[in-house]
Scaffold this motif. Structure first.
Motif, short mmCIF file in Angstrom:
data_model
loop_
_atom_site.label_atom_id
_atom_site.label_comp_id
_atom_site.label_asym_id
_atom_site.label_seq_id
_atom_site.Cartn_x
_atom_site.Cartn_y
_atom_site.Cartn_z
N VAL A 105 -35.34 -9.51 -34.81
CA VAL A 105 -34.05 -8.80 -34.81
C VAL A 105 -33.19 -9.25 -35.98
N VAL A 106 -33.12 -10.56 -36.19
CA VAL A 106 -32.27 -11.09 -37.25
C VAL A 106 -32.80 -10.72 -38.63
N ILE A 107 -34.10 -10.81 -38.81
CA ILE A 107 -34.68 -10.42 -40.10
C ILE A 107 -34.33 -8.97 -40.42
N SER A 152 -35.22 4.81 -40.05
CA SER A 152 -35.77 3.50 -39.73
C SER A 152 -35.74 3.24 -38.22
N MET A 153 -34.62 3.56 -37.58
CA MET A 153 -34.51 3.33 -36.14
C MET A 153 -35.48 4.20 -35.35
N LEU A 154 -35.60 5.47 -35.73
CA LEU A 154 -36.50 6.37 -35.01
C LEU A 154 -37.95 5.96 -35.22
N SER A 155 -38.28 5.48 -36.41
CA SER A 155 -39.64 4.99 -36.66
C SER A 155 -39.94 3.77 -35.79
N ALA A 156 -38.95 2.89 -35.64
CA ALA A 156 -39.13 1.73 -34.77
C ALA A 156 -39.36 2.14 -33.33
N CYS A 157 -38.61 3.14 -32.89
CA CYS A 157 -38.78 3.61 -31.51
C CYS A 157 -40.18 4.19 -31.31
N PRO A 172 -47.84 -11.15 -32.42
CA PRO A 172 -46.46 -10.77 -32.72
C PRO A 172 -46.21 -9.27 -32.71
N TRP A 173 -47.29 -8.49 -32.47
CA TRP A 173 -47.23 -7.04 -32.70
C TRP A 173 -46.16 -6.35 -31.86
N SER A 174 -46.03 -6.72 -30.61
CA SER A 174 -45.08 -6.02 -29.74
C SER A 174 -43.63 -6.23 -30.15
N MET A 175 -43.35 -7.30 -30.92
CA MET A 175 -41.99 -7.59 -31.34
C MET A 175 -41.68 -7.11 -32.76
N LEU A 196 -38.98 -4.47 -33.87
CA LEU A 196 -37.58 -4.86 -33.83
C LEU A 196 -37.02 -5.10 -35.23
N VAL A 197 -37.88 -5.50 -36.17
CA VAL A 197 -37.44 -5.67 -37.56
C VAL A 197 -36.96 -4.33 -38.11
#
Length: 422
Positions: free
Chosen positions: A259-261, A289-294, A310-313, A316-317
């Motif tokens: 999240v922070v990165i 970017s947000m829609l791609s993350a979703c 780490p894949w599931s997290m 969040l980047v």
């Protein structure tokens, strides 16, 4: 009213970032302490969630007044008073003999913490305009982005020193030092000549006036929902880390570091784009970017029902990048709708955003955090709502979005629009 001609102090971004960090620390640093607090007071997970919900509810309620009060008496007194009372509330929480008293102190923390965030945004717009305002906002958000990562780690380390009480003692010390720095280094940016009297009737009339401005609504919705999708994962951190990932209290960085990165990278990129690309490009890139993350969250939740590090997290980047790309521009556009009442406009935006976050933390997170797929669906729904609101605003004000700068510093355009029939 035009921004002050006084040069902006180099300390201003750091002071505003410190104020912005109070919110993440108040929420994230407490997460690792949930089991200890529950054990000491004999309360379950549902009651422990109230530590977040109560804080956010009072934060939201008082945010309606912080900005308007700062419009009447100045920015600096409101911020300094809020920080000092927050420090007292933190000491009360550390000494709380019962869970009810702890919740009462959390409520007082929330009532005071918003002063820095709400009034700080007005200070940015008082001091600078256009691309310079977005660059300052982005610098603040870059510094602010560190807080969600270090807060749970600091909280986890403090548990071995003084249990959960140490978290609140550190919050008290941090805010006391910040209060002293504000007294010494923060300049007043809202001079008496530009102030308006504070009165409940006038305040209500002003808020109703905001509502009569049609472009205000899609901006308000987009600003408010902008962070909510990501906050769903943040507020669900205790269950994601402990129950879905099966990690100890030391495992919170697996969620918060991505999240922070993302937040820091997005804030840096937003500042770089401030003088290079238009409003539409910057915000559209953020939502892309947000829609791609979703979409990635949904895909991974279907392919990997049991989350895998780490894949599931990692999505969040991308989500954090999108949030920080869109948020500074959306916020400044909203404040510029009402150049003579920026404090009040910031209050309404903060209230709306925080009420939504309190619903996310108190209702959606408990309902959806059993499975990553449910969280992905919830975050996607919130993000799509924000994107649709932004598209609505684009259709309303196409000419304002053609500027070569990311945030036009032309208040007259907004005031002209407000005078036009809709």
């Amino acid at each position: 009213m035009t921004p002050s001609s006084r040069p902006v102090r180099r300390s201003l971004p750091w002071l505003l970032a410190g104020l912005s960090m109070i919110g993440p620390f108040s929420i994230d640093a407490v997460f690792p302490a949930f089991p200890l607090i529950g054990g000491d007071f004999g309360v379950g997970s549902a009651e422990l969630q109230q530590l977040i919900s109560v804080y956010l509810l009072t934060y939201a309620a008082m945010s309606l007044f912080h900005g308007a009060i700062s419009d009447a008496i100045g920015r600096k007194p409101v911020i300094v008073a809020g920080i000092l009372v927050y420090a007292l509330a933190s000491a009360g929480a550390a000494l709380a003999p019962s869970y009810s008293m702890l919740l009462a102190c959390r409520a007082l923390q929330g009532a005071c913490a918003g002063a820095g965030l709400v009034v700080g945004r007005a200070i940015v717009r008082d001091s600078l305009e256009g691309a310079a305002a977005q660059q300052l906002m982005s610098r603040v958000m870059m510094i602010f982005g560190i807080a969600p990562a270090i807060a749970p780690m600091v909280g986890a380390q403090l548990l071995s020193l003084d249990g959960w009480h140490g978290i609140f003692w550190v919050l008290m010390g941090f805010t006391l030092l910040l209060g002293l720095a504000l007294i010494q280094f923060l300049d007043e940016t809202h001079p008496p000549a530009h102030r308006s009297a504070f009165a409940p009737g006038a305040l209500l009339a002003g808020y109703l006036g905001f509502g009569r401005d049609r472009p205000f609504w899609p901006l308000l919705i987009s600003c408010s929902v902008n962070f909510a999708g990501l906050f769903l994962y943040i507020s669900s951190a205790p269950r994601i880390v402990r129950e879905l990932l099966h990690l100890s209290k030391q495992g919170f960085p697996w969620l918060f570091l991505p999240v922070v990165i993302g937040l820091i990278s997005g804030a840096w990129l937003s500042g770089r784009l401030a003088t290079r690309r238009s409003v539409a490009f910057t915000v559209n890139l953020g939502y892309a970017s947000m829609l791609s993350a979703c979409a990635l969250h949904l895909l991974l939740a279907i392919v990997l029902p049991q989350p895998v590090l780490p894949w599931s997290m990692l999505p969040l980047v991308l989500h954090g990048v999108g949030v920080q790309l869109a948020f500074p521009t959306l916020t400044l556009l909203l404040l510029d709708r009402f150049p003579h009442h920026r404090g009040g406009a910031s209050s309404v935006q903060a209230f709306s955003s925080l009420m939504l976050c309190s619903v996310v933390a108190g209702v959606l997170s408990p309902l959806l955090s059993d499975r990553m797929l449910f969280l992905a669906l919830g975050a996607s729904t919130l993000t799509v709502i924000g994107w649709l609101a932004w598209r609505w605003y684009q259709r309303m004000t196409p000419r304002l979005l053609q500027s070569e700068r990311a945030v036009p510093g032309v208040e007259e355009d907004f005031e002209t629009e407000l005078a036009e029939p809709r």
